[in-house]
Design a protein around this motif. Sequence first.
Motif, PDB file in Angstrom:
ATOM      1  N   TYR A  17      -1.873   4.247  -6.198  1.00  0.00           N
ATOM      2  CA  TYR A  17      -1.372   3.352  -5.149  1.00  0.00           C
ATOM      3  C   TYR A  17       0.162   3.787  -4.797  1.00  0.00           C
ATOM      4  CZ  TYR A  17      -2.369  -0.805  -2.470  1.00  0.00           C
ATOM      5  OH  TYR A  17      -2.414  -0.999  -0.855  1.00  0.00           O
ATOM      6  N   SER A  18       1.149   4.660  -5.552  1.00  0.00           N
ATOM      7  CA  SER A  18       2.315   4.403  -5.389  1.00  0.00           C
ATOM      8  C   SER A  18       2.985   5.432  -5.875  1.00  0.00           C
ATOM      9  CB  SER A  18       2.802   3.354  -5.912  1.00  0.00           C
ATOM     10  OG  SER A  18       4.895   3.679  -6.439  1.00  0.00           O
ATOM     11  N   TRP A  22       2.069  -4.560   2.157  1.00  0.00           N
ATOM     12  CA  TRP A  22       1.321  -3.584   1.266  1.00  0.00           C
ATOM     13  C   TRP A  22       0.797  -2.177   2.161  1.00  0.00           C
ATOM     14  CZ3 TRP A  22       2.498  -3.373  -3.703  1.00  0.00           C
ATOM     15  CH2 TRP A  22       3.091  -4.640  -4.093  1.00  0.00           C
ATOM     16  N   HIS A  62       2.086   0.315   0.808  1.00  0.00           N
ATOM     17  CA  HIS A  62       2.393   0.935  -0.898  1.00  0.00           C
ATOM     18  C   HIS A  62       2.557   1.943  -1.463  1.00  0.00           C
ATOM     19  CE1 HIS A  62      -1.552   3.022  -0.667  1.00  0.00           C
ATOM     20  NE2 HIS A  62      -2.035   2.978   0.627  1.00  0.00           N
ATOM     21  N   LYS A  95      -4.038  -0.881  -7.549  1.00  0.00           N
ATOM     22  CA  LYS A  95      -3.955  -1.730  -6.064  1.00  0.00           C
ATOM     23  C   LYS A  95      -4.908  -3.549  -7.457  1.00  0.00           C
ATOM     24  CE  LYS A  95      -6.033  -2.922  -2.106  1.00  0.00           C
ATOM     25  NZ  LYS A  95      -7.775  -1.991  -1.334  1.00  0.00           N
ATOM     26  N   VAL A 147      -1.597  -6.157  -7.870  1.00  0.00           N
ATOM     27  CA  VAL A 147      -1.290  -6.968  -5.971  1.00  0.00           C
ATOM     28  C   VAL A 147      -1.260  -7.671  -6.286  1.00  0.00           C
ATOM     29  CG1 VAL A 147      -0.461  -6.369  -3.205  1.00  0.00           C
ATOM     30  CG2 VAL A 147      -0.717  -4.507  -5.198  1.00  0.00           C
TER      31      VAL A 147
END
Length: 408
Positions: A4-5, A60, A63, A71, A74
């Motif tokens: 996700y990052s 987000w 993200h 995820k 979060v």
Amino acid sequence: MKDYSYISHLECPKCGERYEENEIQQLCKCGSPLLVRYHLEKVKATVSREDISKRSNSLWRYHELLPIHNKENVITLGEGMTPLEKLPSLGAEYGLNNLYIKDEGVIPTGSFKTRGASVGVSKAKELGVKQLAMPTNGNAGAAWALYAAKAKIKATIVMPVDAPQITRKEVYVAGGDLYLINGLISDAGKVVGKLVQSHGVYDSSTLKEPYRIEGKKTMGYEIVEQFGWKVPDVILYPTGGGVGIIGIYKALLELQELGWIEKGKLPRLVAVQAEGCTPIVEAWKKGEKESNFFENSTTCAFGINVPKALGDFLVLEGIYATQGCALAISEEELLQAQKQVASLEGNFICPEGAATFAAVRILREQDWIQEDEHVVCLNTGLGLKYPETVEIEGVQTLQPGQDIFVNN
């Protein structure tokens, strides 16, 4: 599962030391806060501004430029994409054609602290944190306690005994351990420091964990996106711990590296403080890189009553690099501005946010801000959280059946 990052590592802005982000880190061994770095070339190659614009209206949406890998970790209440609204009546009063408010008062928990809490608590969850502790002037502790509750993390919050009542109640209702101290946030910090050392609790004090900045920087992303991926001329920020202004400056630099805004001119960043607590202002006036502890600080703008910020050198760096400035506002000026913003534009803002509007008026009178420049004031909280700042005068009490006399 797709990552996700695009987070890369943590880096010390003072000595350059690098740290892994997949384990708990606090300060650098040299004592400096750590900053999060990303694989910006990968972001640039896979994500576009157009992609971002199609996503949901929360922080987000960015993200890839936030530090959470999975995820599922979060923790969100739908925070982000707060209004950026033009204020024509107040602008006319100040002699400005393009005055805007970025209103963080309408975000969950009622203050911009929510952004740091969402990202900071999410990363704490991902790192396996079970208990966190922090000193606070009110809003940050309230936000972190509420988000920690959702993450099933125990929160221990220490705040000055005269912190706003509503923020105490937010901590309490969230099930956090609340302690009040007869002193300032700096005194609360000492108590938290001992707890961290003796019990190994995760220290979520301002800048002692690296991720609060990442939540706050999304204000910078949003401002630019809301201006059609263009930068305003001036951004004014009420400055205590200074994480907001540090985050906005970080966001602007990242956006330049991504090619999402033009390289070159950046908005002039203005740190606004109350006259009763001016460590950043005094340091800026002298051209210094760090501030001194401000003795006997006091102001009704409680959120900016911070005698010495751990990240003061980063705040000052952002001001100097953008040809900005730092300004002190009196209690009378900020309370007058609070009433003016409400009576002319309908926004009941917090006293910290009001200080930025008082600063705009002064800087316009000094011609430091020009008539046609695009100016953004950050309102960092909901005015309703500070009812004690408004004195009601001259209100008539009616008896049942009594008419109201209108003098035409």
